[in-house]
Design a protein around this motif. Structure first.
Motif, mmCIF file in Angstrom:
data_model
loop_
_atom_site.group_PDB
_atom_site.id
_atom_site.type_symbol
_atom_site.label_atom_id
_atom_site.label_comp_id
_atom_site.label_asym_id
_atom_site.label_seq_id
_atom_site.Cartn_x
_atom_site.Cartn_y
_atom_site.Cartn_z
ATOM 1 N N ASN A 253 15.429 35.660 37.438
ATOM 2 C CA ASN A 253 14.642 35.710 36.205
ATOM 3 C C ASN A 253 13.642 36.865 36.240
ATOM 4 O O ASN A 253 13.432 37.553 35.234
ATOM 5 N N ALA A 254 13.029 37.084 37.395
ATOM 6 C CA ALA A 254 12.079 38.200 37.517
ATOM 7 C C ALA A 254 12.790 39.536 37.322
ATOM 8 O O ALA A 254 12.262 40.447 36.662
ATOM 9 N N ALA A 255 13.992 39.667 37.895
ATOM 10 C CA ALA A 255 14.757 40.910 37.731
ATOM 11 C C ALA A 255 15.098 41.142 36.257
ATOM 12 O O ALA A 255 15.027 42.276 35.758
ATOM 13 N N GLY A 433 7.296 26.526 35.981
ATOM 14 C CA GLY A 433 6.489 26.386 37.189
ATOM 15 C C GLY A 433 6.707 27.545 38.136
ATOM 16 O O GLY A 433 6.005 27.692 39.128
ATOM 17 N N GLY A 434 7.686 28.397 37.811
ATOM 18 C CA GLY A 434 7.930 29.634 38.546
ATOM 19 C C GLY A 434 8.017 30.759 37.538
ATOM 20 O O GLY A 434 7.191 30.864 36.634
ATOM 21 N N VAL A 435 9.036 31.597 37.669
ATOM 22 C CA VAL A 435 9.243 32.662 36.692
ATOM 23 C C VAL A 435 9.906 32.068 35.452
ATOM 24 O O VAL A 435 10.843 31.273 35.550
ATOM 25 N N GLU A 436 9.415 32.454 34.287
ATOM 26 C CA GLU A 436 9.962 31.930 33.037
ATOM 27 C C GLU A 436 11.460 32.195 32.933
ATOM 28 O O GLU A 436 11.960 33.205 33.429
ATOM 29 N N ARG A 437 12.145 31.292 32.248
ATOM 30 C CA ARG A 437 13.574 31.454 32.003
ATOM 31 C C ARG A 437 13.788 31.752 30.522
ATOM 32 O O ARG A 437 13.274 31.038 29.653
ATOM 33 N N ALA A 438 14.526 32.809 30.223
ATOM 34 C CA ALA A 438 14.847 33.125 28.833
ATOM 35 C C ALA A 438 15.769 32.050 28.274
ATOM 36 O O ALA A 438 16.743 31.657 28.925
ATOM 37 N N VAL A 439 15.464 31.563 27.090
ATOM 38 C CA VAL A 439 16.296 30.530 26.467
ATOM 39 C C VAL A 439 17.060 31.092 25.276
ATOM 40 O O VAL A 439 17.700 30.346 24.539
ATOM 41 N N GLU A 440 16.986 32.392 25.091
ATOM 42 C CA GLU A 440 17.781 33.075 24.079
ATOM 43 C C GLU A 440 18.488 34.250 24.734
ATOM 44 O O GLU A 440 17.971 34.846 25.687
ATOM 45 N N ASP A 441 19.662 34.574 24.222
ATOM 46 C CA ASP A 441 20.360 35.748 24.728
ATOM 47 C C ASP A 441 19.701 37.022 24.202
ATOM 48 O O ASP A 441 19.061 37.027 23.148
ATOM 49 N N VAL A 442 19.869 38.074 24.949
ATOM 50 C CA VAL A 442 19.426 39.404 24.521
ATOM 51 C C VAL A 442 20.680 40.258 24.406
ATOM 52 O O VAL A 442 21.259 40.676 25.417
ATOM 53 N N ASP A 443 21.138 40.471 23.187
ATOM 54 C CA ASP A 443 22.359 41.242 22.969
ATOM 55 C C ASP A 443 22.095 42.720 23.229
ATOM 56 O O ASP A 443 21.139 43.301 22.694
ATOM 57 N N VAL A 444 22.949 43.310 24.048
ATOM 58 C CA VAL A 444 22.763 44.715 24.401
ATOM 59 C C VAL A 444 24.086 45.455 24.320
ATOM 60 O O VAL A 444 25.171 44.865 24.343
ATOM 61 N N SER A 445 23.958 46.755 24.229
ATOM 62 C CA SER A 445 25.101 47.661 24.292
ATOM 63 C C SER A 445 24.939 48.493 25.558
ATOM 64 O O SER A 445 23.924 49.169 25.739
ATOM 65 N N VAL A 446 25.932 48.425 26.436
ATOM 66 C CA VAL A 446 25.812 49.053 27.753
ATOM 67 C C VAL A 446 26.856 50.150 27.904
ATOM 68 O O VAL A 446 28.036 49.951 27.599
ATOM 69 N N THR A 447 26.405 51.281 28.372
ATOM 70 C CA THR A 447 27.281 52.413 28.641
ATOM 71 C C THR A 447 27.039 52.893 30.063
ATOM 72 O O THR A 447 25.890 52.963 30.504
#
Length: 451
Positions: A253-255, A433-447
């Motif tokens: 999650n931190a990464a 209680g630790g690093v937050e967890r994203a509960v939504e996706d983050v749509d990305v375009s990767v090249t």
């Protein structure tokens, strides 16, 4: 644990509005003392180790969450300090930590370029994906493979997902909620734990029979200790599950948050690429991929790349809320100039270190991502306790930091990542209680980056 984020807001209000240094609550028959004043917290950690029970909390979690047999408690306690010493040796001491960091970096250099498949020679087509699972598939695999070796993970492809499924019910299991209750996520967690147990029984057998030469020295040393003390296999699998779990959700999650924060801040990715260029050397291949060559001294990345490390600290400041917990073995007294608190024997002490992380009292523009604040001469990170404090400090914190920094640097040199829908937007997050967890996706375009 579901409401830790709201709890921090509530506790901060108690501290600032009413001037309380500590509060006590009684839950499930036990008294929990939550320390709000940093001076009191420091006083608590200054008490000698004999004032606290070093194993009761870890054993409870090992038994309830990871399935250690109740009959193994005495054996676990008998080897606890030696296990901690081994973990400290392999994850904190420079000469040993450098080896496992190098293994992790090698894994990342192999895994990251393979994850984005771009068709055709010289083609620069984009790949649509989501950032959280992309980080999981790369970072989680690389770090765990550094411990177990590739052979084992290839044989058990669901292991990483099972660790995350177990993590989703960590709080309920730790509180003692029976896993057989008809609650869907508890049932899923129970099934995941069963699969993890079977997989790690196989792993222990492979390592014990020297059939997997790719396993790390850290795992071999732990298994030798357990074997010499006749620790039963079910207890070993529970301990290994806890170690693998400790490596995964928080660090992954931190990464994710660190990479997202860098990508969504103007010009920061280019600054990081420039700073880390002496360590990360991408070269083009005959196809549209690249090779990543990583310097042999990647363990020096935290000390050699101050901006990258500042991004790490700023990410944890905004997305991490660690707690340190002790159970008293004898009554202790905590003093400030104005107050005195007596905490009796067999009560819990909790210190929510994240209480001040987003407070304007301690940080200007506290809710703004600004890694440059940690580059100032007066900046101090020692008091932030990102990895706990005192004897309960995470034994793998140096490895966690180095592995996250190496991953983010590799990802930035390997991929060009852009938001799929025009602008970056931070996803909703769940406090853990630790690093937050994203509960939504983050749509990305990767090249794959063109060099």
């Amino acid at each position: 644990m579901e409401v830790v984020g709201d709890a921090l807001v509530f506790l901060r209000t108690l501290k600032t509005k009413y001037g309380l240094g500590a509060v006590s609550v009684r839950v499930f028959g036990y008294t929990h003392n939550i320390i709000l004043d940093p001076t009191l917290a420091k006083r608590a950690f200054e008490h000698p180790p004999a004032s606290f029970d070093p194993t009761s909390i870890t054993w409870t979690i090992l038994h309830r969450v990871f399935g250690a047999p109740a009959a193994s408690q005495h054996q676990y306690i008998s080897v606890f300090r030696r296990m901690c010493a081994l973990l400290t040796k392999y994850f904190l001491k420079r000469q040993y930590a450098a080896e496992i960091i190098a293994r992790t970096a090698t894994n990342m250099a192999e895994i990251l370029p393979q994850l984005i498949q771009v068709p055709g020679h010289g083609d620069c087509a984009n790949t649509a994906t989501q950032l959280p699972p992309l980080v999981r598939r790369s970072f989680s695999r690389a770090t765990l493979q550094a411990l177990t070796g590739k052979t084992f993970l290839d044989a058990h492809p669901t292991l990483l997902d099972d660790l995350w499924t177990l993590d989703e019910s960590f709080a309920e299991l730790a509180l003692g909620v029976p896993s057989w209750l008809p609650i869907p996520k508890l049932r899923r967690a129970s099934a995941a734990r069963t699969r993890l147990t079977h997989a790690l029984e196989h792993f222990i057998t492979l390592e014990q029979d020297a059939q997997d030469p790719t396993a790390s020295d850290a795992i071999r040393s732990l298994n030798e200790l357990w074997r010499s003390e006749n620790i039963p296999i079910p207890a070993r699998t529970a301990i290994l599950t806890s170690i693998f779990w400790a490596m995964q959700p928080n660090s992954t999650n931190a990464a994710f948050w660190m990479l997202l924060r860098i990508l969504s801040t103007d010009n920061l990715a280019e600054r990081i690429r420039s700073e880390t260029a002496p360590f990360i050397h991408p070269t083009p291949t005959s196809t549209s991929s690249i090779n990543i060559n990583i310097s042999t001294n990647t363990h020096d990345l935290p000390n050699s790349c101050p901006l990258l490390r500042a991004c790490f600290h700023e990410t944890l400041r905004l997305h991490h809320g660690p707690w340190s917990t002790r159970r008293t073995r004898s009554a202790i007294t905590l003093h400030t100039d104005k107050e005195t608190y007596l905490i009796p024997c067999n009560e819990y002490i909790h210190v929510p270190h994240g209480l001040e992380y987003t407070s304007e009292t301690h940080f200007q523009d506290a809710k703004t991502f600004n890694p440059d604040r940690f580059l100032r001469p007066e900046a101090r990170t020692e008091s932030l306790h990102f990895f706990g404090a005192g004897s309960s400090m995470c034994k793998g914190y140096a490895y966690a930091e180095a592995s996250i920094l190496v991953f983010v640097a590799c990802a930035l040199h390997t991929w060009d990542i852009k938001p799929a829908h025009g602008q970056w937007k931070l996803p909703r997050a769940k406090s853990t209680g630790g690093v937050e967890r994203a509960v939504e996706d983050v749509d990305v375009s990767v090249t794959v980056r063109r060099l």
